[in-house]
Write a protein that holds these residues in place. Structure first.
Motif, short mmCIF file in Angstrom:
data_model
loop_
_atom_site.label_atom_id
_atom_site.label_comp_id
_atom_site.label_asym_id
_atom_site.label_seq_id
_atom_site.Cartn_x
_atom_site.Cartn_y
_atom_site.Cartn_z
N LEU A 1 1.44 6.50 -6.83
CA LEU A 1 0.51 7.48 -7.31
C LEU A 1 0.88 9.01 -7.10
N ALA A 2 1.55 9.25 -5.80
CA ALA A 2 2.22 10.65 -5.61
C ALA A 2 3.17 10.91 -6.80
N ILE A 3 4.14 9.94 -7.38
CA ILE A 3 5.00 10.47 -8.20
C ILE A 3 4.10 10.78 -9.55
N LYS A 4 3.18 10.01 -9.76
CA LYS A 4 2.57 10.17 -10.97
C LYS A 4 1.67 11.61 -10.89
N MET A 5 1.18 11.89 -9.71
CA MET A 5 0.55 13.17 -9.61
C MET A 5 1.31 14.25 -9.84
N SER B 1 0.73 -1.12 0.22
CA SER B 1 -0.06 -0.05 0.06
C SER B 1 0.92 1.16 0.10
N ALA B 2 1.83 1.25 0.66
CA ALA B 2 2.87 2.40 0.91
C ALA B 2 3.47 2.54 -0.53
N SER B 3 3.84 1.51 -1.43
CA SER B 3 4.37 1.67 -2.70
C SER B 3 3.34 2.07 -3.78
N LYS B 4 1.98 1.75 -3.58
CA LYS B 4 0.98 2.19 -4.40
C LYS B 4 0.78 3.80 -4.10
#
Length: 111
Positions: free
Chosen positions: A97-101, A90-93
């Motif tokens: 997601l934060a990197i993508k945003m 979950s931390a990896s997801k």
């Protein structure tokens, strides 16, 4: 026979073998004492090694392995590992997601 008695018996045997060997091989009193001393010490230490190995094998055979307790502990470890893997996933997801945003936001700012 107790281990202590075995050491005594083997040491006395070494002493007498040392005297016999010393008489046969030495030509003076010093040689007799040296042969007797070293052979007696060898028999003494050898008897301790034999007793240590004997008790080690006896106690190893008499040891009862608590299989049920170890299985419970291993099951607990497996549950903990699975729980931690879920947290890491979950931390990896969230990180992905934060990197993508962040990359989308950076592209929007530059354009």
């Amino acid at each position: 026979m107790l281990g202590e008695n075995f050491v005594y018996f083997f040491t006395v045997q070494g002493f007498f073998i040392g005297i016999v060997f010393g008489i046969l091989k030495s030509f003076d009193a010093e040689g007799l004492l040296v042969y007797t001393f070293f052979i007696t010490i060898f028999f003494y230490l050898f008897s301790h090694i034999i007793i240590a190995l004997y008790y080690r094998t006896i106690t190893a055979k008499a040891y009862n392995f608590p299989k049920d307790q170890h299985e419970k502990e291993l099951d607990m470890f497996v549950k903990e590992i699975n729980k931690r893997e879920k947290i890491i996933d979950s931390a990896s997801k969230i990180t992905d997601l934060a990197i993508k945003m962040n990359s989308e936001h950076a592209e929007g700012v530059q354009a």
